[in-house]
Design an enzyme around this catalytic site. Structure first.
Site, PDB file in Angstrom:
ATOM      1  N   GLN A  51      36.210  59.115  54.684  1.00  0.00           N
ATOM      2  CA  GLN A  51      36.983  57.863  54.600  1.00  0.00           C
ATOM      3  C   GLN A  51      38.300  57.949  55.369  1.00  0.00           C
ATOM      4  O   GLN A  51      38.920  56.928  55.662  1.00  0.00           O
ATOM      5  CB  GLN A  51      37.270  57.495  53.134  1.00  0.00           C
ATOM      6  CG  GLN A  51      36.015  57.113  52.355  1.00  0.00           C
ATOM      7  CD  GLN A  51      36.344  56.780  50.920  1.00  0.00           C
ATOM      8  OE1 GLN A  51      36.410  57.670  50.081  1.00  0.00           O
ATOM      9  NE2 GLN A  51      36.565  55.509  50.628  1.00  0.00           N
ATOM     10  N   CYS A  94      35.590  50.284  46.249  1.00  0.00           N
ATOM     11  CA  CYS A  94      35.683  51.368  47.227  1.00  0.00           C
ATOM     12  C   CYS A  94      36.865  51.075  48.145  1.00  0.00           C
ATOM     13  O   CYS A  94      37.029  49.945  48.604  1.00  0.00           O
ATOM     14  CB  CYS A  94      34.397  51.448  48.052  1.00  0.00           C
ATOM     15  SG  CYS A  94      34.410  52.778  49.277  1.00  0.00           S
ATOM     16  N   LEU A  95      37.668  52.095  48.399  1.00  0.00           N
ATOM     17  CA  LEU A  95      38.824  51.908  49.280  1.00  0.00           C
ATOM     18  C   LEU A  95      38.389  51.528  50.697  1.00  0.00           C
ATOM     19  O   LEU A  95      39.176  50.945  51.440  1.00  0.00           O
ATOM     20  CB  LEU A  95      39.670  53.191  49.315  1.00  0.00           C
ATOM     21  CG  LEU A  95      40.322  53.566  47.973  1.00  0.00           C
ATOM     22  CD1 LEU A  95      40.979  54.934  48.075  1.00  0.00           C
ATOM     23  CD2 LEU A  95      41.349  52.505  47.564  1.00  0.00           C
ATOM     24  N   HIS A 136      29.594  58.369  43.496  1.00  0.00           N
ATOM     25  CA  HIS A 136      30.119  57.476  44.540  1.00  0.00           C
ATOM     26  C   HIS A 136      30.645  58.305  45.715  1.00  0.00           C
ATOM     27  O   HIS A 136      30.341  58.011  46.882  1.00  0.00           O
ATOM     28  CB  HIS A 136      31.204  56.595  43.918  1.00  0.00           C
ATOM     29  CG  HIS A 136      31.934  55.707  44.868  1.00  0.00           C
ATOM     30  ND1 HIS A 136      31.869  54.332  44.807  1.00  0.00           N
ATOM     31  CD2 HIS A 136      32.781  55.985  45.904  1.00  0.00           C
ATOM     32  CE1 HIS A 136      32.613  53.810  45.768  1.00  0.00           C
ATOM     33  NE2 HIS A 136      33.204  54.791  46.437  1.00  0.00           N
ATOM     34  N   HIS A 140      29.231  59.104  49.814  1.00  0.00           N
ATOM     35  CA  HIS A 140      29.994  59.010  51.065  1.00  0.00           C
ATOM     36  C   HIS A 140      29.662  60.183  51.997  1.00  0.00           C
ATOM     37  O   HIS A 140      29.637  60.025  53.217  1.00  0.00           O
ATOM     38  CB  HIS A 140      31.501  59.035  50.786  1.00  0.00           C
ATOM     39  CG  HIS A 140      32.116  57.707  50.432  1.00  0.00           C
ATOM     40  ND1 HIS A 140      32.059  56.607  51.264  1.00  0.00           N
ATOM     41  CD2 HIS A 140      32.827  57.310  49.350  1.00  0.00           C
ATOM     42  CE1 HIS A 140      32.711  55.589  50.697  1.00  0.00           C
ATOM     43  NE2 HIS A 140      33.185  55.986  49.525  1.00  0.00           N
TER      44      HIS A 140
HETATM   45  O1  GNR Z   1      39.282  54.041  43.593  1.00  0.00           O
HETATM   46  C1  GNR Z   1      38.072  53.897  43.412  1.00  0.00           C
HETATM   47  N1  GNR Z   1      37.638  53.327  42.266  1.00  0.00           N
HETATM   48  C2  GNR Z   1      36.305  53.316  41.876  1.00  0.00           C
HETATM   49  C3  GNR Z   1      35.947  52.471  40.832  1.00  0.00           C
HETATM   50  C4  GNR Z   1      34.651  52.426  40.392  1.00  0.00           C
HETATM   51  C5  GNR Z   1      33.703  53.238  40.974  1.00  0.00           C
HETATM   52  C6  GNR Z   1      34.040  54.069  42.021  1.00  0.00           C
HETATM   53  C7  GNR Z   1      35.335  54.117  42.473  1.00  0.00           C
HETATM   54  S1  GNR Z   1      35.766  55.169  43.756  1.00  0.00           S
HETATM   55  C8  GNR Z   1      37.120  54.306  44.460  1.00  0.00           C
HETATM   56  C9  GNR Z   1      37.767  55.103  45.577  1.00  0.00           C
HETATM   57  C10 GNR Z   1      36.769  55.294  46.694  1.00  0.00           C
HETATM   58  O2  GNR Z   1      36.435  54.431  47.453  1.00  0.00           O
HETATM   59  N2  GNR Z   1      36.224  56.472  46.796  1.00  0.00           N
HETATM   60  O3  GNR Z   1      35.298  56.699  47.742  1.00  0.00           O
HETATM   61 NI    NI Z   2      34.367  54.813  48.163  1.00  0.00          NI
END
Ligand code: GNR
Ligand code: NI
Length: 172
Positions: A51, A94-95, A136, A140
């Site tokens: 990321q 997801c960021l 999650h 990635h």
């Molecule tokens: O900050 C994040 N919050 C989140 C909320 C629910 C399920 C997964 C996440 S991960 C995310 C940060 C992110 O994008 N990590 O890859």
């Molecule tokens: Ni993510």
């Protein structure tokens, strides 16, 4: 320490499969430190190296709550050793998909093996939010985003929105 820019979709780098870390060197630790700082600043509860454009199989997580002591986790070359049969649905964000949220079903509990900040082999069993976040982030590392777990209709709705946002931002 440094804040790193976070890549947002659509971007082909987010679809890349990351490469195992060969040795946990000071350079790797520096990258993990920068990732953690970037994650806290975002703010987020997890961040995979890809990321921020680093194509290595490593991630940082902290699912501690605001006001509690911080609990940073540095996870390198993780592998699942066990997944529970029962699934749990959680609303994920997801960021790299800013302001987009959707419910995703994943195994409720997982066990992983990984290397820690010092290159030592560790095992972890997780449930709840930590299990969601681990899965999650590990997605990635294989170029998979949470929208890839949705129907094509929902996925394309979100990706089209993000493409539009990007075009608008570029046009200034
Ligand atoms: O900050 C994040 N919050 C989140 C909320 C629910 C399920 C997964 C996440 S991960 C995310 C940060 C992110 O994008 N990590 O890859
Ligand atoms: Ni993510």
């Amino acid at each position: 320490m440094a804040l790193l820019p976070i890549i947002t979709a659509p971007d082909p780098r987010l679809e890349a499969v990351s490469t195992p870390v060969e040795a946990v060197t000071d350079e790797v630790r520096q990258q993990l430190d920068d990732m953690l700082e970037t994650m806290y600043a975002a703010p987020g509860i997890g961040l995979a190296a890809i990321q921020v454009g680093i194509q290595k199989r490593m991630l940082v997580i902290d699912v501690s709550r605001e006001g509690e002591d911080k609990q940073p986790l540095y996870i390198i070359n993780p592998e699942f050793t066990w997944l529970s049969d029962d699934d749990k649905v959680y609303e994920e964000g997801c960021l790299s998909l800013p302001e987009q949220y959707a419910e995703v079903a994943r195994p409720a509990e997982v066990k992983i093996e990984y290397l820690d900040y010092h290159g030592e082999k560790k095992e972890m069993q997780a449930d709840g939010l930590l299990a969601v976040c681990l899965q999650h982030e590990m997605d990635h590392l294989d170029g998979i985003l949470f929208v890839d777990h949705l129907s094509a209709l929902k996925r394309n709705m979100i990706l089209r929105k993000l493409l539009k946002q990007k075009r608008l931002a570029e046009a200034g």
